[in-house]
Enzyme design. Sequence first.
Site, mmCIF file in Angstrom:
data_model
loop_
_atom_site.group_PDB
_atom_site.id
_atom_site.type_symbol
_atom_site.label_atom_id
_atom_site.label_comp_id
_atom_site.label_asym_id
_atom_site.label_seq_id
_atom_site.Cartn_x
_atom_site.Cartn_y
_atom_site.Cartn_z
ATOM 1 N N TRP A 102 0.825 -1.209 0.000
ATOM 2 C CA TRP A 102 0.000 0.000 0.000
ATOM 3 C C TRP A 102 0.847 1.241 0.000
ATOM 4 C CZ3 TRP A 102 -4.252 -0.430 -2.247
ATOM 5 C CH2 TRP A 102 -5.039 -1.576 -2.098
ATOM 6 N N ASP A 172 -2.112 6.764 5.808
ATOM 7 C CA ASP A 172 -3.182 5.924 5.271
ATOM 8 C C ASP A 172 -3.551 4.945 6.381
ATOM 9 O OD1 ASP A 172 -4.797 4.060 4.043
ATOM 10 O OD2 ASP A 172 -3.414 3.612 2.396
ATOM 11 N N LYS A 196 -13.001 -1.426 5.608
ATOM 12 C CA LYS A 196 -12.274 -2.344 6.485
ATOM 13 C C LYS A 196 -12.844 -2.281 7.907
ATOM 14 C CE LYS A 196 -9.518 -2.656 2.849
ATOM 15 N NZ LYS A 196 -8.417 -1.797 2.507
HETATM 16 C C1 PLP Z 1 -7.871 -1.385 1.181
HETATM 17 C C2 PLP Z 1 -6.763 -0.396 1.261
HETATM 18 C C3 PLP Z 1 -6.573 0.578 0.273
HETATM 19 C C4 PLP Z 1 -7.440 0.648 -0.965
HETATM 20 O O1 PLP Z 1 -8.617 1.255 -0.732
HETATM 21 P P1 PLP Z 1 -9.709 1.488 -1.897
HETATM 22 O O2 PLP Z 1 -10.913 1.785 -1.108
HETATM 23 O O3 PLP Z 1 -9.797 0.230 -2.707
HETATM 24 O O4 PLP Z 1 -9.253 2.635 -2.709
HETATM 25 C C5 PLP Z 1 -5.531 1.475 0.431
HETATM 26 N N1 PLP Z 1 -4.728 1.438 1.504
HETATM 27 C C6 PLP Z 1 -4.876 0.510 2.472
HETATM 28 C C7 PLP Z 1 -3.949 0.504 3.643
HETATM 29 C C8 PLP Z 1 -5.889 -0.435 2.377
HETATM 30 O O5 PLP Z 1 -6.051 -1.361 3.332
#
Ligand code: PLP
Length: 360
Positions: A102, A172, A196
């Site tokens: 990520w 993030d 999530k």
């Molecule tokens: C799932 C995830 C993403 C992607 O998110 P989207 O909603 O598909 O854009 C980005 N960063 C992390 C850490 C994630 O777990």
Amino acid sequence: MTRVFNFSAGPAALPEPVLRQAADEMLDWHGSGMSVMEMSHRGKEFIAIAEHAEAALRRLLAVPASHKVLFMQGGAIAENAIVPMNLLRGKAGIDFIDTGEWSRKSIKEAKKYARVNVAASAADSGYTTIPPRASWKLDPEAAYVHICSNETIGGVQYHFTPEVGTVPLVADMSSDILSRPVDLAKYGLVYAGAQKNIGPAGLTIVIVREDLLGQPHPALPSAFDYKTVADNDSMYNTPPTYAIYIAGLVFDWLERQGGLAAMEKLNRDKAALLYDYLETTHFYKAPVARDCRSWMNVPFKLADEALDAAFLKGAEAAGMVQLKGHRSVGGMRASIYNAMPAEGVRALVAYMKDFEARNG
Ligand SMILES: *Cc1c(COP(=O)(O)O)cnc(C)c1O
């Protein structure tokens, strides 16, 4: 009706009481005669829903008055572009800490807009560690420092908040927001896709220090300009109304559980059930270094990969689904976000022990 233990990395399990309440309120929300999905986002009913969700989130995360809470769309992947387009503010470079898939995606996207400095990388460890803060080569002129607090695929998580001086820290937090208390005063911005640990896909939460707003990249779409979104209380364009409503129910549920301190204890204990067992066996392997093992996403491998398919099939038959690891790393991954009860993790460990006894 049978509900499974769902170990999906995302979209992920939601608390059952939330789903029940949403079902009860589906046709007629609080006597309005409408489903939340059918309401105008500018009507008094939905405005009350959105204000309630924001207030609950602010309480849960103790969001400082200096920070705005924005309900946006596009997911964390869109934020990988939206963040630099908002936060570069005339500067040339961004510092990134590379801890896995990520953060690498964030780096790749940011390169379209800025000079990227990878201030530290865990690539040499095969992304099984977090580079110690002392090893980071930060640029004091950077627009901000970007980290991924929990690498959902690799299963590495920060268990400290890095000090980065006066340069804003950006995280993030898609896969660990609301899993534990966090000192948001130390962050310039955090972002998270909802699917999530917050609610349904389609909602993205951004929490940003207000003084960083107002100097967007000239090509930034207005709907993604944080200042425009903030000035319009996240209603510059139609927000993902139903996802915001469900997120609000999840926030209420979290408050009923005792808030984030209680969730941290629960999440620590759940993760320990799995990691402690993984320490006792050679049948399974946990790849991540101990001090940065994720409490949310627990990757593990069977020493004999030939047994993977049988492991997954048996798990599914026992009511435990979505344990297959991400295609880029293989093996298994148990995602055990807030909504996964300890009972589900205990059932998984019992199944793993039984599978080892039968195949070890
Ligand atoms: C799932 C995830 C993403 C992607 O998110 P989207 O909603 O598909 O854009 C980005 N960063 C992390 C850490 C994630 O777990």
